[in-house]
Scaffold this motif. Sequence first.
Motif, PDB file in Angstrom:
ATOM      1  N   GLN A  19      43.567  40.126  39.408  1.00  0.00           N
ATOM      2  CA  GLN A  19      42.338  40.362  38.351  1.00  0.00           C
ATOM      3  C   GLN A  19      41.792  41.724  38.924  1.00  0.00           C
ATOM      4  O   GLN A  19      41.602  41.779  40.034  1.00  0.00           O
ATOM      5  N   THR A  20      41.210  42.266  37.747  1.00  0.00           N
ATOM      6  CA  THR A  20      40.333  43.323  38.495  1.00  0.00           C
ATOM      7  C   THR A  20      39.013  42.773  38.904  1.00  0.00           C
ATOM      8  O   THR A  20      38.648  41.837  38.378  1.00  0.00           O
ATOM      9  N   LYS A  21      38.204  43.665  39.595  1.00  0.00           N
ATOM     10  CA  LYS A  21      36.850  43.355  40.003  1.00  0.00           C
ATOM     11  C   LYS A  21      36.065  43.206  38.559  1.00  0.00           C
ATOM     12  O   LYS A  21      35.115  42.040  38.640  1.00  0.00           O
ATOM     13  N   SER A  22      35.987  43.778  37.679  1.00  0.00           N
ATOM     14  CA  SER A  22      35.363  43.695  36.671  1.00  0.00           C
ATOM     15  C   SER A  22      35.521  42.580  35.792  1.00  0.00           C
ATOM     16  O   SER A  22      34.612  41.599  35.447  1.00  0.00           O
ATOM     17  N   ARG A  23      36.734  42.052  35.861  1.00  0.00           N
ATOM     18  CA  ARG A  23      37.254  40.740  35.050  1.00  0.00           C
ATOM     19  C   ARG A  23      36.927  39.794  35.761  1.00  0.00           C
ATOM     20  O   ARG A  23      36.499  38.723  35.110  1.00  0.00           O
ATOM     21  N   VAL A  24      36.966  39.759  37.080  1.00  0.00           N
ATOM     22  CA  VAL A  24      36.562  38.508  38.073  1.00  0.00           C
ATOM     23  C   VAL A  24      35.009  38.363  37.713  1.00  0.00           C
ATOM     24  O   VAL A  24      34.506  37.219  37.585  1.00  0.00           O
ATOM     25  N   ARG A  25      34.240  39.272  37.795  1.00  0.00           N
ATOM     26  CA  ARG A  25      32.850  39.180  37.595  1.00  0.00           C
ATOM     27  C   ARG A  25      32.393  38.619  36.312  1.00  0.00           C
ATOM     28  O   ARG A  25      31.755  38.078  36.076  1.00  0.00           O
ATOM     29  N   LYS A  26      32.979  39.086  35.070  1.00  0.00           N
ATOM     30  CA  LYS A  26      32.578  38.751  34.126  1.00  0.00           C
ATOM     31  C   LYS A  26      33.087  37.215  33.883  1.00  0.00           C
ATOM     32  O   LYS A  26      32.552  36.424  33.148  1.00  0.00           O
ATOM     33  N   SER A  27      34.265  36.740  34.385  1.00  0.00           N
ATOM     34  CA  SER A  27      34.703  35.438  34.403  1.00  0.00           C
ATOM     35  C   SER A  27      33.598  34.405  35.319  1.00  0.00           C
ATOM     36  O   SER A  27      33.466  33.494  34.747  1.00  0.00           O
ATOM     37  N   THR A  28      32.918  35.048  36.271  1.00  0.00           N
ATOM     38  CA  THR A  28      32.142  34.193  37.061  1.00  0.00           C
ATOM     39  C   THR A  28      30.739  34.160  36.153  1.00  0.00           C
ATOM     40  O   THR A  28      30.157  33.104  36.411  1.00  0.00           O
ATOM     41  N   ASP A  29      30.634  35.281  35.459  1.00  0.00           N
ATOM     42  CA  ASP A  29      29.163  35.224  34.469  1.00  0.00           C
ATOM     43  C   ASP A  29      29.486  34.239  33.561  1.00  0.00           C
ATOM     44  O   ASP A  29      28.390  33.512  33.078  1.00  0.00           O
ATOM     45  N   VAL A 120      34.113  30.584  41.408  1.00  0.00           N
ATOM     46  CA  VAL A 120      32.545  31.486  41.240  1.00  0.00           C
ATOM     47  C   VAL A 120      32.327  32.006  42.606  1.00  0.00           C
ATOM     48  O   VAL A 120      31.803  33.099  42.749  1.00  0.00           O
ATOM     49  N   ALA A 121      32.217  31.263  43.671  1.00  0.00           N
ATOM     50  CA  ALA A 121      31.825  31.611  44.782  1.00  0.00           C
ATOM     51  C   ALA A 121      32.660  32.871  45.289  1.00  0.00           C
ATOM     52  O   ALA A 121      32.053  33.897  45.677  1.00  0.00           O
ATOM     53  N   TRP A 122      34.008  32.539  45.203  1.00  0.00           N
ATOM     54  CA  TRP A 122      34.978  33.584  45.494  1.00  0.00           C
ATOM     55  C   TRP A 122      34.830  34.688  44.739  1.00  0.00           C
ATOM     56  O   TRP A 122      34.721  36.070  45.255  1.00  0.00           O
ATOM     57  N   GLY A 123      34.565  34.752  43.304  1.00  0.00           N
ATOM     58  CA  GLY A 123      34.530  35.793  42.681  1.00  0.00           C
ATOM     59  C   GLY A 123      33.308  36.795  42.725  1.00  0.00           C
ATOM     60  O   GLY A 123      33.419  38.006  42.447  1.00  0.00           O
ATOM     61  N   ARG A 124      32.351  35.961  43.287  1.00  0.00           N
ATOM     62  CA  ARG A 124      31.020  36.794  43.388  1.00  0.00           C
ATOM     63  C   ARG A 124      31.028  37.813  44.561  1.00  0.00           C
ATOM     64  O   ARG A 124      30.766  38.770  44.419  1.00  0.00           O
ATOM     65  N   VAL A 125      31.898  37.286  45.638  1.00  0.00           N
ATOM     66  CA  VAL A 125      32.158  38.067  46.814  1.00  0.00           C
ATOM     67  C   VAL A 125      33.301  39.220  46.309  1.00  0.00           C
ATOM     68  O   VAL A 125      32.905  40.399  46.842  1.00  0.00           O
ATOM     69  N   ASN A 126      34.298  38.872  45.759  1.00  0.00           N
ATOM     70  CA  ASN A 126      35.091  39.713  45.274  1.00  0.00           C
ATOM     71  C   ASN A 126      34.723  40.754  44.362  1.00  0.00           C
ATOM     72  O   ASN A 126      35.197  42.139  44.606  1.00  0.00           O
ATOM     73  N   ALA A 127      33.847  40.548  43.542  1.00  0.00           N
ATOM     74  CA  ALA A 127      33.335  41.600  42.566  1.00  0.00           C
ATOM     75  C   ALA A 127      32.345  42.416  43.478  1.00  0.00           C
ATOM     76  O   ALA A 127      31.644  43.108  42.708  1.00  0.00           O
TER      77      ALA A 127
END
Length: 173
Positions: A19-29, A120-127
């Motif tokens: 996944q792109t960082k933008s997509r990860v951020r949106k999914s965690t949002d 969500v935790a992983w995604g916030r760091v990844n993004a």
Amino acid sequence: MRVIITLLLLVFPVALMSQTKSRVRKSTDFLFSTPIAAGITTALIKKDYVGLKQLVFSTGTAIVTNYALELSVKKVRPDHTGKHAFPSTHTLIAFTGAEYVQRRYGWKWGLPAFFVSSYVAWGRVNAEKHDWWDVAAGAAIGIGASYAFTKPLKNANITIVPAHKGVVITATF
């Protein structure tokens, strides 16, 4: 069932990494609120108004603690978009809901909630919205608040039936 779980454990990490960082951020949002929503929905379906009150106290305590820390620490985000990185609010809310669901209704409900919260935790760091200690603090505060206010739901059902040589006692918890 084991085959499905094994495939998910092998395929899911690869899907996450692609996944792109933008997509990860949106999914965690979007996903950060699902454990809380699951807790509210479950409490309402079960007419568990005591549990719903416990969720409100847990969430309120976690959010007040979160904002007090954000205002006093003023840590800059890794992507330099703000000064409110510590602790991670998304992670805090996700883990508050996950711990509530697990503690109130058991691991059958809690395991999927913790899975979502971990993503969500992983995604916030990844993004690059948070560092690992931001999400660790958010998770700890959320879990602690829910643990403090949430009591396990007691669904004990004991049946005593006369039998040929005595009685049969069955218990379900």
